[in-house]
Design an enzyme around this catalytic site. Sequence first.
Site, PDB file in Angstrom:
ATOM      1  N   HIS A  97      -2.050  28.792 -27.132  1.00 51.39           N
ATOM      2  CA  HIS A  97      -1.525  29.419 -28.349  1.00 51.39           C
ATOM      3  C   HIS A  97      -2.680  29.862 -29.234  1.00 51.39           C
ATOM      4  O   HIS A  97      -3.731  29.215 -29.272  1.00 51.39           O
ATOM      5  CB  HIS A  97      -0.647  28.441 -29.133  1.00 51.39           C
ATOM      6  CG  HIS A  97       0.455  27.850 -28.322  1.00 51.39           C
ATOM      7  ND1 HIS A  97       1.486  28.589 -27.804  1.00 51.39           N
ATOM      8  CD2 HIS A  97       0.676  26.573 -27.921  1.00 51.39           C
ATOM      9  CE1 HIS A  97       2.299  27.799 -27.129  1.00 51.39           C
ATOM     10  NE2 HIS A  97       1.828  26.570 -27.167  1.00 51.39           N
ATOM     11  N   GLU A 115       0.417  21.990 -31.779  1.00 50.70           N
ATOM     12  CA  GLU A 115       1.544  21.166 -31.361  1.00 50.70           C
ATOM     13  C   GLU A 115       1.040  19.807 -30.910  1.00 50.70           C
ATOM     14  O   GLU A 115      -0.162  19.633 -30.655  1.00 50.70           O
ATOM     15  CB  GLU A 115       2.318  21.848 -30.224  1.00 50.70           C
ATOM     16  CG  GLU A 115       1.538  21.972 -28.925  1.00 50.70           C
ATOM     17  CD  GLU A 115       2.266  22.849 -27.888  1.00 50.70           C
ATOM     18  OE1 GLU A 115       2.312  24.072 -28.089  1.00 50.70           O
ATOM     19  OE2 GLU A 115       2.752  22.297 -26.893  1.00 50.70           O
ATOM     20  N   HIS A 172      -2.981  24.307 -21.866  1.00 49.98           N
ATOM     21  CA  HIS A 172      -2.094  23.157 -21.677  1.00 49.98           C
ATOM     22  C   HIS A 172      -0.873  23.515 -20.853  1.00 49.98           C
ATOM     23  O   HIS A 172      -0.494  24.682 -20.762  1.00 49.98           O
ATOM     24  CB  HIS A 172      -1.668  22.572 -23.027  1.00 49.98           C
ATOM     25  CG  HIS A 172      -0.858  23.516 -23.873  1.00 49.98           C
ATOM     26  ND1 HIS A 172      -1.438  24.503 -24.625  1.00 49.98           N
ATOM     27  CD2 HIS A 172       0.470  23.628 -24.073  1.00 49.98           C
ATOM     28  CE1 HIS A 172      -0.492  25.161 -25.270  1.00 49.98           C
ATOM     29  NE2 HIS A 172       0.674  24.669 -24.948  1.00 49.98           N
ATOM     30  N   ARG A 192       0.690  33.201 -21.764  1.00 50.24           N
ATOM     31  CA  ARG A 192       0.826  32.564 -20.459  1.00 50.24           C
ATOM     32  C   ARG A 192      -0.347  32.987 -19.587  1.00 50.24           C
ATOM     33  O   ARG A 192      -0.640  34.170 -19.442  1.00 50.24           O
ATOM     34  CB  ARG A 192       2.161  32.988 -19.843  1.00 50.24           C
ATOM     35  CG  ARG A 192       2.537  32.213 -18.600  1.00 50.24           C
ATOM     36  CD  ARG A 192       3.894  32.664 -18.059  1.00 50.24           C
ATOM     37  NE  ARG A 192       4.989  32.259 -18.925  1.00 50.24           N
ATOM     38  CZ  ARG A 192       5.925  33.088 -19.388  1.00 50.24           C
ATOM     39  NH1 ARG A 192       5.916  34.358 -19.089  1.00 50.24           N
ATOM     40  NH2 ARG A 192       6.884  32.625 -20.162  1.00 50.24           N
TER      41      ARG A 192
HETATM   42 ZN    ZN Z   1       2.530  25.009 -26.031  1.00 49.41          ZN
END
Ligand code: ZN
Length: 310
Positions: A97, A115, A172, A192
């Site tokens: 991200h 996150e 991740h 992605r």
């Molecule tokens: Zn994520």
Amino acid sequence: MREMIRLEPVFKQMVWGGNRLRDYFGYEIPGEDTGEAWVISAHPQGDCRVSEGSFEGKSLSWLWENHRELFGNMEGEEFPLLVKFIDAREDLSIQVHPDDAYAKSHENGARGKTECWYILDCEPGADIIVGHRAETKEEMKRLMEENRWQDFLKVRPIHPGDFFQIPPGTVHAIRKGTLLIEIQQNSAVTYRMYDYGRMPGGKPRQLHLTQALDVVRCPHKDSTGERITSHGAEYDKEFLVSCPFYTVEKYDIRGTLELEQDQPFLMVSVIRGKGAIDGCPVNKGDCLILPAGYGTARLEGNLSVVTAHC
Ligand code: ZN
């Protein structure tokens, strides 16, 4: 004393989802491929509704818009955080991200995403991907071009109770057999990098390699800090993380916990057992917000909760 805000989850069916959100939490899931329950969310793609009380039926974004006093009159166009339960029956794609600055300039003013994950349950031998082994962007680009994902990715074994902080720029992926709670910034911007060559519906999902190369931090540095445990007479408290966006703690309660709510708002997610909060019954899977000015909450029973605030 203000009333607590109990919320209904919004479910997301995913190619990698399963049915453990029903088996573990008792939720009525929409299908056997349910990957996510957005349990505290005002995001337009999944805006939770209040399940009871004065605001029954209203969405969390409506409350944020029209009753900002419940959130200590915090500033901001959007409710800042999002809490999900995630059931990965299959591996999720390898992703990264952006931070707030990159998302703002490249994604129409969107927010970046920090996150964190607390592992609720996983299969024996389960693992997760956090970080990578490349020393430079050139090395990273070469490993990606040569499809050497095993050399590139940092795979880590996991166990129930493990915790990971994932700042922007961290490569991740959640992998199969993992059930976790995720607390994150209210954002859906994901780049992605690799999808294991899968072809859901006959074609590959889109990759975002240029953006990923821009935002991945190189070399990787772990961000999960020290967990600090303290003990009360009838509970154990564990401090999990504090970052500019959120502070997350966990309480294991066997009896009573008096919890002072002195934040603009406090999100409470029941991850184990059952009991009551100020006399209202709560079960595993129930998630709610204690608003500004709530005062002291009395949690009773044999249960574990994860709390988060800004
Ligand atoms: Zn994520």
